[in-house]
Enzyme design. Sequence first.
Site, PDB file in Angstrom:
ATOM      1  N   GLY A  36     -33.709  -3.420-120.012  1.00 53.51           N
ATOM      2  CA  GLY A  36     -33.606  -4.216-118.413  1.00 53.51           C
ATOM      3  C   GLY A  36     -34.220  -3.196-117.607  1.00 53.51           C
ATOM      4  O   GLY A  36     -34.997  -3.715-116.442  1.00 53.51           O
ATOM      5  N   HIS A  37     -33.904  -2.012-117.543  1.00 54.50           N
ATOM      6  CA  HIS A  37     -34.371  -0.944-116.670  1.00 54.50           C
ATOM      7  C   HIS A  37     -35.906  -0.719-116.846  1.00 54.50           C
ATOM      8  O   HIS A  37     -36.727  -0.746-115.605  1.00 54.50           O
ATOM      9  CB  HIS A  37     -34.091   0.455-116.925  1.00 54.50           C
ATOM     10  CG  HIS A  37     -32.516   0.519-116.805  1.00 54.50           C
ATOM     11  ND1 HIS A  37     -31.492   0.806-117.843  1.00 54.50           N
ATOM     12  CD2 HIS A  37     -31.704   0.626-115.605  1.00 54.50           C
ATOM     13  CE1 HIS A  37     -30.371   0.947-117.107  1.00 54.50           C
ATOM     14  NE2 HIS A  37     -30.439   0.791-115.726  1.00 54.50           N
ATOM     15  N   GLN A  61     -18.659   5.138-107.011  1.00 53.95           N
ATOM     16  CA  GLN A  61     -18.765   3.603-107.092  1.00 53.95           C
ATOM     17  C   GLN A  61     -17.718   3.513-108.407  1.00 53.95           C
ATOM     18  O   GLN A  61     -17.680   2.539-108.696  1.00 53.95           O
ATOM     19  CB  GLN A  61     -19.896   3.168-107.073  1.00 53.95           C
ATOM     20  CG  GLN A  61     -20.786   3.651-108.384  1.00 53.95           C
ATOM     21  CD  GLN A  61     -22.250   2.963-108.198  1.00 53.95           C
ATOM     22  OE1 GLN A  61     -23.104   3.552-107.805  1.00 53.95           O
ATOM     23  NE2 GLN A  61     -22.472   1.998-109.101  1.00 53.95           N
ATOM     24  N   GLN A 153     -24.015  -7.111-105.854  1.00 54.42           N
ATOM     25  CA  GLN A 153     -24.542  -5.739-105.413  1.00 54.42           C
ATOM     26  C   GLN A 153     -26.031  -5.936-104.720  1.00 54.42           C
ATOM     27  O   GLN A 153     -26.135  -5.432-103.469  1.00 54.42           O
ATOM     28  CB  GLN A 153     -24.832  -4.797-106.531  1.00 54.42           C
ATOM     29  CG  GLN A 153     -25.756  -3.621-106.294  1.00 54.42           C
ATOM     30  CD  GLN A 153     -25.809  -2.482-107.380  1.00 54.42           C
ATOM     31  OE1 GLN A 153     -24.811  -2.002-107.937  1.00 54.42           O
ATOM     32  NE2 GLN A 153     -26.973  -2.676-108.180  1.00 54.42           N
ATOM     33  N   SER A 185     -26.656  -4.546-120.301  1.00 54.67           N
ATOM     34  CA  SER A 185     -26.108  -3.548-119.798  1.00 54.67           C
ATOM     35  C   SER A 185     -25.687  -2.328-120.652  1.00 54.67           C
ATOM     36  O   SER A 185     -25.604  -2.458-121.922  1.00 54.67           O
ATOM     37  CB  SER A 185     -24.825  -4.680-119.516  1.00 54.67           C
ATOM     38  OG  SER A 185     -23.666  -3.546-119.333  1.00 54.67           O
TER      39      SER A 185
HETATM   40  O1  PAF Z   1     -26.893  -0.675-110.285  1.00 53.67           O
HETATM   41  C1  PAF Z   1     -26.846   0.531-110.545  1.00 53.67           C
HETATM   42  O2  PAF Z   1     -27.242   1.014-111.575  1.00 53.67           O
HETATM   43  C2  PAF Z   1     -26.037   1.324-109.357  1.00 53.67           C
HETATM   44  O3  PAF Z   1     -25.148   0.534-108.777  1.00 53.67           O
HETATM   45  C3  PAF Z   1     -27.124   1.794-108.462  1.00 53.67           C
HETATM   46  C4  PAF Z   1     -27.925   0.855-107.658  1.00 53.67           C
HETATM   47  C5  PAF Z   1     -28.066   2.630-109.213  1.00 53.67           C
HETATM   48  C6  PAF Z   1     -26.407   2.914-107.396  1.00 53.67           C
HETATM   49  O4  PAF Z   1     -25.698   3.867-108.069  1.00 53.67           O
END
Ligand code: PAF
Length: 281
Positions: A36-37, A61, A153, A185
């Site tokens: 995904g990345h 977070q 997000q 994920s």
């Molecule tokens: O989606 C993520 O991996 C995180 O929430 C992010 C946007 C890198 C912020 O830490």
Amino acid sequence: MEVFDQPAPMRDWSISHRCAGRSVAVVPTMGALHRGHLELIEVAARRADRVVVTIFVNPLQFNQPIDFDRYPRPIDDDLATCDRAGVAAVYAPTAAVMYPPGHQTRVAPGELAERLEGPRRPGHFEGVTTVVTKLFGATCPDVAVFGEKDFQQLAIIRRMTADLDLGVEIVAVPTVREPDGLALSSRNARLSPGDRAAAVVLSRALSAAAESAAAGETDTGRLRQLADEIIAAEPAAEPEYLEVVAPDTLDRVTTIGRDGAVMLTAAWFGGVRLIDNRRLA
Ligand code: PAF
């Protein structure tokens, strides 16, 4: 590939490219990079001359300290992955660099953070908006690329970027899925084989609703019932919420109008919390 762990040299690198007329795209991540990345990196490479990947597991977070501690941090593998993918620079600061003693400023998200994931993960989105603002400050990008998998997000970051005049173009990339439909994920690796097989029920339920909407169903109550019943039939799933909202405001909608809608869901599978979403036509 350059690797930075301090904001000042990271910023200098980025500004020097931009001054030389080269655009910069950032892909913010928490590492443990998967397909995904890589898709986000590919999109970033099509949108800008240089790609920066940020790797930072953001303590602000996480609601559960144990979740933060257990979060995978395969930094050597991640750096090798970025190098192979043609990334020009990685920004991987430590928590002490990001939040040194005395640090106290937070970026407060608005109403968009008060629904869906918000009440279930107090402080989570404020942690995201704060870190993304800092990552934008350090990497000075023209463009930032995020996955639609974290739909709320994405909506919050778009709003924040506009509200704070950050001057970064936000690009959304559709969710990458396993062949059976499960959304990719980093958390999937923590599923037992049984829960992994069961977890596909989320994408099955969302697809069924999307197909019904494409066939003309506009009543979101009926679409939710259809998806709810599919998830309820999977004994391993512990559903948390399933809602249909407007894509920009995230307000609940009862009828799908011209702008379409999004169905979002979260559920637990043996102690692992998964989220997923699908656009409804
Ligand atoms: O989606 C993520 O991996 C995180 O929430 C992010 C946007 C890198 C912020 O830490």
